[in-house]
Structures are given as C-alpha cells and as structure tokens.
Scaffold this motif. Structure first.
Motif, PDB file in Angstrom:
ATOM      1  N   ARG A  54      26.933 -21.264  29.503  1.00 22.91           N
ATOM      2  CA  ARG A  54      26.790 -19.866  28.847  1.00 22.91           C
ATOM      3  C   ARG A  54      27.810 -19.849  27.884  1.00 22.91           C
ATOM      4  N   ASN A  55      28.844 -20.781  27.936  1.00 22.76           N
ATOM      5  CA  ASN A  55      30.086 -20.468  26.957  1.00 22.76           C
ATOM      6  C   ASN A  55      29.643 -20.554  25.238  1.00 22.76           C
ATOM      7  N   ILE A  56      28.480 -21.217  25.087  1.00 24.54           N
ATOM      8  CA  ILE A  56      28.198 -21.289  23.811  1.00 24.54           C
ATOM      9  C   ILE A  56      27.373 -20.001  23.384  1.00 24.54           C
ATOM     10  N   SER A  57      26.423 -19.795  24.373  1.00 25.69           N
ATOM     11  CA  SER A  57      25.675 -18.256  24.210  1.00 25.69           C
ATOM     12  C   SER A  57      26.741 -17.278  23.713  1.00 25.69           C
ATOM     13  N   TYR A  58      27.721 -17.295  24.868  1.00 29.13           N
ATOM     14  CA  TYR A  58      28.773 -16.153  24.577  1.00 29.13           C
ATOM     15  C   TYR A  58      29.621 -16.159  23.305  1.00 29.13           C
ATOM     16  N   PHE A  59      29.630 -17.344  22.924  1.00 26.62           N
ATOM     17  CA  PHE A  59      30.417 -17.584  21.672  1.00 26.62           C
ATOM     18  C   PHE A  59      29.676 -17.102  20.544  1.00 26.62           C
ATOM     19  N   VAL A  60      28.387 -17.529  20.257  1.00 19.77           N
ATOM     20  CA  VAL A  60      27.588 -16.903  19.325  1.00 19.77           C
ATOM     21  C   VAL A  60      27.218 -15.398  19.617  1.00 19.77           C
ATOM     22  N   LEU A  61      27.224 -14.943  20.820  1.00 18.17           N
ATOM     23  CA  LEU A  61      27.061 -13.440  21.102  1.00 18.17           C
ATOM     24  C   LEU A  61      28.330 -12.920  20.423  1.00 18.17           C
ATOM     25  N   SER A  62      29.558 -13.350  20.753  1.00 15.54           N
ATOM     26  CA  SER A  62      30.732 -12.687  20.217  1.00 15.54           C
ATOM     27  C   SER A  62      30.977 -12.608  18.708  1.00 15.54           C
ATOM     28  N   LEU A  63      30.366 -13.848  18.169  1.00 18.63           N
ATOM     29  CA  LEU A  63      30.269 -13.705  16.648  1.00 18.63           C
ATOM     30  C   LEU A  63      29.557 -12.709  16.119  1.00 18.63           C
ATOM     31  N   GLY A  64      28.278 -12.713  16.623  1.00 17.50           N
ATOM     32  CA  GLY A  64      27.472 -11.304  16.498  1.00 17.50           C
ATOM     33  C   GLY A  64      28.315 -10.056  16.509  1.00 17.50           C
ATOM     34  N   ILE A  65      28.816  -9.834  17.714  1.00 19.92           N
ATOM     35  CA  ILE A  65      29.669  -8.563  17.789  1.00 19.92           C
ATOM     36  C   ILE A  65      30.919  -8.484  16.720  1.00 19.92           C
ATOM     37  N   THR A  66      31.595  -9.515  16.316  1.00 16.26           N
ATOM     38  CA  THR A  66      32.367  -9.684  15.374  1.00 16.26           C
ATOM     39  C   THR A  66      31.755  -9.071  14.138  1.00 16.26           C
ATOM     40  N   GLN A  67      30.757  -9.643  13.735  1.00 12.48           N
ATOM     41  CA  GLN A  67      29.985  -9.276  12.393  1.00 12.48           C
ATOM     42  C   GLN A  67      29.784  -7.737  12.585  1.00 12.48           C
ATOM     43  N   ILE A  68      29.049  -7.228  13.584  1.00 13.47           N
ATOM     44  CA  ILE A  68      28.787  -5.668  13.716  1.00 13.47           C
ATOM     45  C   ILE A  68      30.070  -4.973  13.537  1.00 13.47           C
ATOM     46  N   LEU A  69      31.079  -5.304  14.138  1.00 12.84           N
ATOM     47  CA  LEU A  69      32.221  -4.586  14.112  1.00 12.84           C
ATOM     48  C   LEU A  69      32.875  -4.542  12.651  1.00 12.84           C
ATOM     49  N   ALA A  70      32.813  -5.723  12.457  1.00 13.23           N
ATOM     50  CA  ALA A  70      33.596  -5.945  10.764  1.00 13.23           C
ATOM     51  C   ALA A  70      32.730  -5.130   9.849  1.00 13.23           C
ATOM     52  N   GLY A  71      31.320  -4.826  10.016  1.00 10.32           N
ATOM     53  CA  GLY A  71      30.499  -4.336   9.206  1.00 10.32           C
ATOM     54  C   GLY A  71      30.753  -2.763   9.320  1.00 10.32           C
ATOM     55  N   VAL A  72      30.789  -2.297  10.662  1.00 10.82           N
ATOM     56  CA  VAL A  72      31.298  -0.972  10.755  1.00 10.82           C
ATOM     57  C   VAL A  72      32.426  -0.470  10.465  1.00 10.82           C
ATOM     58  N   PHE A  73      33.403  -1.365  10.376  1.00 11.56           N
ATOM     59  CA  PHE A  73      35.042  -0.929  10.050  1.00 11.56           C
ATOM     60  C   PHE A  73      34.855  -0.901   8.547  1.00 11.56           C
ATOM     61  N   SER A  74      34.314  -1.783   7.816  1.00  9.32           N
ATOM     62  CA  SER A  74      34.579  -1.454   6.333  1.00  9.32           C
ATOM     63  C   SER A  74      33.504  -0.553   6.001  1.00  9.32           C
TER      64      SER A  74
END
Lengths: 336, 238, 293
Positions: free
Chosen positions: C98-118
């Motif tokens: 599951r580590n690769i799934s989590y990794f991609v998932l967390s990249l998705g979260i990164t993108q969402i938060l980055a978008g929300v913050f900006s």
C-alpha cells in the motif's frame, strides 16, 4: 519463432482497432481545423493534442511497463529547452526537434537506471527526487534557461518558404504528432516488445526467468517513453510561446500521470480520453487557475480510492476491486 | 550413463555471516531425474536460486550443458535451456493463460510452434482454459500453466521447487502422473518434502542438511539410510 | 576570533539548532507514520504549512496569544488526523504494497491543499509573520538572540525529548515500536496493530503540526515552504532510515546545521542539490537508511 497464432491474432487485432484509430485520426485533424475560426478554442485543442503525445509516453511506462516516472515532465522540459536554444542559435526547428527529443530520450534512459534497483514506491520517490533536481537545474542554469523568469516570445517554426508557419498549420502538425504517437503505442503493444513490457509490469522476476532481458527492455521503455515526452516538449515550447521551470515541474508530471490513471492505464484509448477530458477542464477554470489543482487533486484521490482501473475499466475487464491503482501497476517488493 | 547435463562443484553461499550452502558437489545426467530433499532451511531453494542465476554464489563452479553458467543472468540461463518453477505458484495472474504462454514464447530460442503448444496444452489437460485469467484458476491448474509455460520453451532441464506443495491428495496423484510422463520429454530436478514424489519419480536423491550434502544415491538406498532417517526422515511424514 | 566572526558563528549555531530541531520534529512525524502504517506522506509539507497558517489566523486575525494558539493548533491536528484516517487512510490497511497507493494519495492531498492555500491565504498575503511568544533579547557574550527564538528552541527540544520518552517508556510507545520492528510478531504478542495505526497516525501528524507552528513562531514564511519542507523531510527520513526516529532526529540536526552553514557561504540551491544528491545515493545503495535496525 513460429507462433503463427500470434500473427493471425495480430492482424485481426489491427482490424479491431482500425475503426477507433480512423475515427481518432479524423477527429484529431478535423477539430482544430473546424475550430480555426476561434483561435482560443483551437489552442485548447492543440494543447490537448500535445498532451495525447505525453500520455501515450506515460502510458507506455506506467500503463504497460508498470513504472511510475514522476520525472516525466522534466524530461519533456529538457527537450523543450534544447529545441528552443538550438532554434535561437540558428538551427532549423525541424532539426532541433529530433535533436531535442533524442537528448530527452538519452537523459530519460539514464535517469531511468534506478528502476533496475528500486521498485514500486522507492522508484517513484527516486523519480520525484530526480524531477526536483531537474527543476532546480532549470532554475540554476539560467544562461541556458533564463532561470525562473523563463523564455518568452518563442516563435513558431519557420515555414518552408519564408516567415513562420501559421498557427492553424501548426495545429495540423500537432494532430499528426498525436496520431503518430498513438499508432506507435498500438504497434508496440501488439508486438513482442509489448508482451515483454507487460510481463515486466506483472512480475519482472518471472519475466526474467522466462528468458526476457528485463534490464534491456526497461531501458527500451524509458528510451521510447522519453522520446514521446521529448517530442511533446519540443512542440509545446513554440506553440505556447513561453516556457519556464514551472512548465515542466512535478505538478505537470502528476497531471500527465493522472490523465493516464484516470483514463485507464494499460489501455490505448483510456489515456487519450483522460487527456481529452482533463486538459480542456483546466482551461475552463482558467480564471481560477488553482481550482484546477484542487480538482486534479480530488481526482487523484478518486482514482486511487474508487476506480483503480480508470474510466476505461468499466468497458474492459474489471480489475480486482481491492487492488489500488498503483499497486497493480508497479511491482512492489520495495528495494532489493 | 549418458552425458552430464548439470555439474556443480564446491558451490557455497553465505548470507552475511550465515552459511547457507557449504561446498555442494552434484552431477545430473541427461534424462536422469534428480530429487533433492532436506528439512526447511537446509538450503534447497538457495541451491536452485544459485543455479538459475537468481543469486550469485560466493565460490564454486556451475556447468550446464557443457558451458559454465555461474555469474550469468537468469534470462541468459533460461535461454540456455535451464528453467525452473517457484515454491509458491507464480503465473501472470492478471493475464489469460494464452497471454501467459505467449509471454513464454517471446524470448525462448527454440520454442515450440503452435501445434506443439496445442499438443502440450492438451497433454497437460489445460487446453480448455486458454482464455481464462490465470489468477482465477485453481492451484493445480496454475501449476499446470506454470509447467506449460516452461515446456513450450523446450528446456533441457526443468527445476521444480515443491511441485505438489499445497495440492490435495487427489491433485498430488494427478501431478505425479504428469511428472512421470514429463520424464520422457525433459530432464527433471525436483525439490520435494512429499516422499511419494521422490520415491516414484527420482532416479537419484541428494539429501541436504544445514547447507551440506548429507547423502546421495538411489531413492531406495537413501530412504533406508540410517543417518538420513535419524536426522531428517524421522521427523516428517514419509 | 574577532567579534564579528563570533557573532556569525553563534548566529549560525542558533539557526542550525532551531532549524535542526524543527526538521527533526517533522521528519520524526513522517517516519513514525511510515514506520507504522507504511504511508510515505508527501503531504507532510502541506500539513506543516497548514499548522503555520492556522497559527497565523489565530494570532494575527483573531488576536489569540501565540502560546495558546500553538496549543490549539497542535490540538486540532488530532481530530483532523482522525477524520483523514477514517475517510481515506483506513481503506488501505489490509492492502499489500500500500505504500505506493498512499504515496500517490498524499500527492493528491498535497495538490488539493496547495490549491486551497493559494486560493485563500495566497490572496491575502505574500509573507506571513506571527507575533512572538515572548519579547526581549538575551545576550550570550556579545551575541544578541531573541528570547522568542530561545523559547522556540526550548519547546522544540522539549517536544523531541517528550517524544523519545513516550516511545521508550510508555506502553503506547512500546507498542508502536513493536509494530515498527515487526507487525506480525507484534500482533502475535497481543499488540492491537490497528489501534497502534490510529495512534501513530495522530501522533506523527501532531509532531508535524508542532514543527509547523514552531517554525512559524520563529521565522516569517510564505507558501513555498511546504514543498521545500516535504522534500527535506523525505530526504531526512530516507537517509536516517524509514521508521527510525533516532535517524530522523540525528539527520534532521545535520540538515539544520547544513542549511544554516550553507546559507552563509553558498546559495540555497546548492544546499537543495546536496540534500537530494545524498538522498539519491542512499536510495540506490542503502535503501534501509543509515540508522536501520
């Protein structure tokens, strides 16, 4: 080899795909031509076509070979900067494009070497690090890239006679590139190379045991996949007219990956559909540019959690529901 | 006897400080079925991994079909005609049986033609499952697919790592019948815990214990050997 | 040494200590989560920034005292972790690889938060600065240091020490460490592995949030700090050895001092190149890291 069954099924396979391929070819050329009255819409179509070249390359690596290269955009950028710099120094764009793409291929093959030792998450993390290094490099070597400011007012390529070619004519070149990209991908997946890559994706140790030179074919996949990245990158620069390190950063790699995963990895048309849906979406939201990031981020989560096979999996054999998208595509036994 | 097919001399392997194999000598002739037995952890699978190129040995020499193969990559050894199966069944689970077999044909220098593949598949009683997803087959069927994928390559030697592991007693009989017929097609090296397999198939048996060769000889002699009984057979269901 | 050199030396030392202890906190949080639930959280930098921005809202917009704000920020990480775990993280607990799934998932979260913050904070300001915890200046010899930074340093070290004590002596901590070392063996010995997952996810994120709010109290920041922190924390975790808190702290300190020294003598790009280079070398040649058990 005397596997006649595969040769007969090969031609029937081509017959099966001829219809969609014909339709795709017609649409790829017709849509930009029909939209040529509205330059903005034609431009969106052109960018989509470039992304189809990119998703085809990403699909070869991720969908068919099971490697998730997050340095894909960086490789495209290497080609873009090469082509722009060479054109600026007096080369013909039509020479600079293959040279830039070849440079990207060679760089991509070398940067793909860690995939021989690292699997699954570890390779993907490594590719993320490589992407970050490439982006830093684009910023750092400002004499070649103009640093963070980027290079603007990149002209369209010269026309055979004099002056530059028109934007509608360049649209048709992009259409040709997208069609060629898809045809090459179809040809690879129908060939012995395709069988080898799929075997490597499914279980590289077993593939090696069956006589497949895994090292060689992983490198081949990187070479071809990076060539797609490079051709797309070299076409992108003059079409947009502006490139900067941000044009080829990790976010772009993730976007291209998402188009493949969302559309359906390891299928021919899924990633094409992914590009056709997701690229125009980012233009619809242009006013609120970063809304795109939020939507793409939500889609990444949706793909991982809800639809591991992408939108194409509804039409094809369904992947096991318990298997998350990346787990199936990448062979994960961690590092050796 | 006929000519030597596989010859290992002084093969040793250490993992860190642990000695997994200590100076193994072994000769297998063409057409001779060699059985390897020994308790868990005695180094049987390590030995097969060394021969098939999955592991690099620390010392010793390995010759196959008249050529030295140590230090070669698994794909080169496979192309030279030496193939193997794994202890846990291993097929491309997401692909169909036909695609699995197709993969086996891609890089095998002397692979069978279509008729040969068809004949083999029928003989292995798996021909009717060609369009099924390999991961959805029963364990026995997956074992049969495994064999089919190896045999279409026309190997000179096939090394089987516990070919009846996990099978029911009825399935074990089916597999033994298949392997008995297989002897006329291909030379077999077999690791097994099930003594029935060794007794019925092997021409020669090698016993490993803690990485060393304890005994070697015809099955009847080995299975009666007091040292082997004391140190290994006494503890398992023969 | 001349006075000027002394001041340079001491300022580098204090910066190195503060940055090092904050890096250590974030990397420890990342490595706790990876070591237990096998999630390489690429969104750690966004979590770090989230904590810092929360702190900014509480203090600057709402006028809450920074000390109370810091406690609130760290406290709010617990329900947030729980929510995230229930919504997304839990689904993968039984998935192999599951580590690769989590990794991609967390990249998705990164993108969402980055978008929300900006879309939000990015519209409001370019630079964010919090009021100090305490005011005043202390002289160490001729060298002036803001009491606020001393307080941040003391807090960071106190939290790290608390983390060590928790992991070593408390029964929750011992259960966590048992899971790090061997999931199956821990389960056999009666450790509730799933419960330890929830615990370590919350603990790891709380430590990351603590790093974020402490950083915000010591330095002004902008939105780009998230990605820098994410990469830095990953580099520290990989080099220190995934799952090794000791490795995260030691390498985090090394990175903090490297950053402090490099910012005096060379460009930050060189520092980034060297981190990434070190990480690549470790990934390729000793993927278990320097402090692997």
């Amino acid at each position: 080899m005397t596997d006649s069954s595969s040769t007969t099924s090969l031609s029937s396979d081509w017959k099966k795909i001829a219809g969609p391929l014909g339709a795709f070819t017609i649409l790829a050329f017709a849509i930009p031509a029909l939209l040529s009255g509205n330059r903005y819409l034609a431009f969106v179509a052109g960018i989509t076509l470039i992304h189809i070249v990119w998703t085809s390359g990403m699909n070869l690596l991720y969908g068919y070979t099971g490697l998730m290269p997050l340095m894909f955009a960086g490789i495209a950028g290497i080609s873009a900067y090469f082509a722009v710099d060479l054109t600026a120094s007096g080369w013909s764009f039509w020479v600079a494009l293959p040279v830039g793409a070849l440079a990207a291929s060679i760089a991509g093959t070398i940067l793909g070497l860690p995939s021989l030792r690292l699997k699954g998450f570890y390779f993907t993390l490594c590719s993320l690090v490589i992407q970050t290094v490439i982006t830093l490099g684009f910023v750092y070597f400002a004499n070649l890239t103009n640093g963070d400011t980027g290079i603007s007012q990149i002209p369209l390529p010269a026309a055979p006679g004099s002056g530059t070619i028109s934007a509608p004519a360049f649209d048709l070149i992009l259409a040709a590139a997208a069609v060629i990209g898809v045809v090459v991908l179809i040809a690879i997946t129908r060939s012995a190379l395709g069988k080898r890559l799929i075997a490597i994706r499914e279980d590289d140790e077993l593939a090696e045991m069956l006589g497949i030179n895994v090292t060689r074919y992983k490198m081949t996949a990187f070479f071809i996949g990076s060539l797609f990245a490079g051709v797309g990158g070299a076409l992108y620069a003059p079409y947009i007219g502006f490139i900067s390190p941000r044009s080829f950063d990790v976010l772009i790699s993730m976007n291209i990956w998402l188009m493949v995963a969302f559309g359906g990895r390891g299928t021919i048309w899924g990633p094409v559909a992914g590009a056709v849906i997701l690229v125009p979406l980012s233009f619809l939201l242009q006013e609120y540019y970063t809304v795109k990031d939020v939507i793409y981020g939500l889609l990444i989560i949706a793909v991982i959690v809800l639809m591991p096979g992408g939108i194409a999996s509804g039409l094809k054999r369904t992947t096991r529901a318990t298997e998350p998208v990346a787990a199936g595509a990448a062979e994960q036994r961690g590092a050796k | 006897m006929t000519n030597v097919l596989l010859e290992a001399r002084g093969v040793s392997k250490r993992f860190g400080g642990v000695v997994a194999l200590k100076g193994i000598d072994l000769v297998q002739h063409q057409g001779e079925t060699l059985g390897m037995i020994g308790p868990n952890g005695s180094g049987k699978t390590t030995f097969v991994n060394l021969i098939s190129g999955h592991l690099k040995g620390n010392s010793g020499s390995i010759r196959f079909d008249g050529r030295s193969i140590e230090g070669r990559n698994p794909y080169q050894i496979a192309q030279a005609g030496l193939t193997r199966t794994y202890q846990a069944v291993r097929v491309f689970g997401e692909l169909t049986v036909r695609e699995n077999v197709g993969t086996a044909l891609v890089d095998a220098p002397s692979a069978l033609g279509q008729d040969g593949v068809r004949e083999l598949a029928d003989w292995l009683r798996i021909g009717h499952r060609f369009d099924a997803r390999a991961g959805g087959l029963t364990l026995l069927e997956q074992r049969q697919v495994e064999l089919l994928m190896r045999l279409v390559q026309r190997p000179k030697l096939i090394m089987l790592d516990e070919p009846v592991g996990g099978l029911s007693s009825v399935e074990v009989r089916v597999m033994i019948a298949i392997l008995a017929e297989l002897k006329s097609r291909c030379t077999i090296f077999v690791i097994e815990h099930t003594m029935k397999v060794i007794r019925e198939l092997a021409d020669k048996v090698v016993v490993l214990l803690a990485g060393e060769k304890l005994a070697e000889g015809p099955p009847a002699d080995i299975l009666a050997d007091q040292r082997v009984i004391d140190r290994y057979l006494g503890n398992i269901d023969a | 040494m001349s006075n000027a050199n002394w001041i340079l030396f001491l300022s580098t030392l204090s910066t190195g200590l503060i940055l090092g202890s904050i890096f250590s906190l974030v990397a420890a949080g990342v490595t706790i989560v990876y070591g237990s639930i096998w999630m390489p959280n690429a969104a750690n930098g966004q979590f770090f920034l989230l904590a810092a921005l929360f702190g900014w809202t509480l203090t600057v917009s709402w006028g809450i005292h920074p000390a109370i704000a810091a406690i609130l920020v760290i406290g709010v990480s617990v329900p947030l972790s729980y929510l995230l775990e229930v919504l997304l993280i839990k689904r993968f607990y039984d998935v192999p690889n599951r580590n690769i799934s989590y990794f991609v998932l967390s990249l998705g979260i990164t993108q969402i938060l980055a978008g929300v913050f900006s879309l939000t904070y990015g519209q409001w300001s370019d630079q964010f600065q919090l009021p100090p915890l305490i005011t005043g200046i202390t002289f160490i010899g001729p060298f002036p240091i803001a009491n606020n930074r001393l307080a941040v340093l003391a807090l960071a070290i106190a939290i790290l020490a608390g983390l060590f004590l928790l992991l070593r002596f408390h029964r929750y901590g011992r259960a966590l460490r048992a899971v790090f070392q061997n999931r199956d063996a821990a389960a056999l010995r009666g450790v509730n592995v799933k419960a330890s997952y929830s615990m370590s996810f919350a603990l790891g994120n709380a430590v990351i949030f603590a790093g974020g709010i402490l950083f915000a109290l010591a330095y002004s920041f902008d939105l780009t700090v998230a990605w820098t922190m994410a990469i830095t924390a990953f580099a520290i975790m990989i080099i220190g050895g995934p799952g090794s808190v000791l490795g995260a702290v030691v390498i985090g300190m090394v990175f903090g001092f490297t950053q402090a020294i490099v910012s005096v003598v060379a460009s930050p790009t060189i520092a980034a190149f060297s981190y990434l280079g070190a990480m690549l070398v470790i990934l390729l040649f000793k993927p278990s890291g320097l402090f692997a058990k």
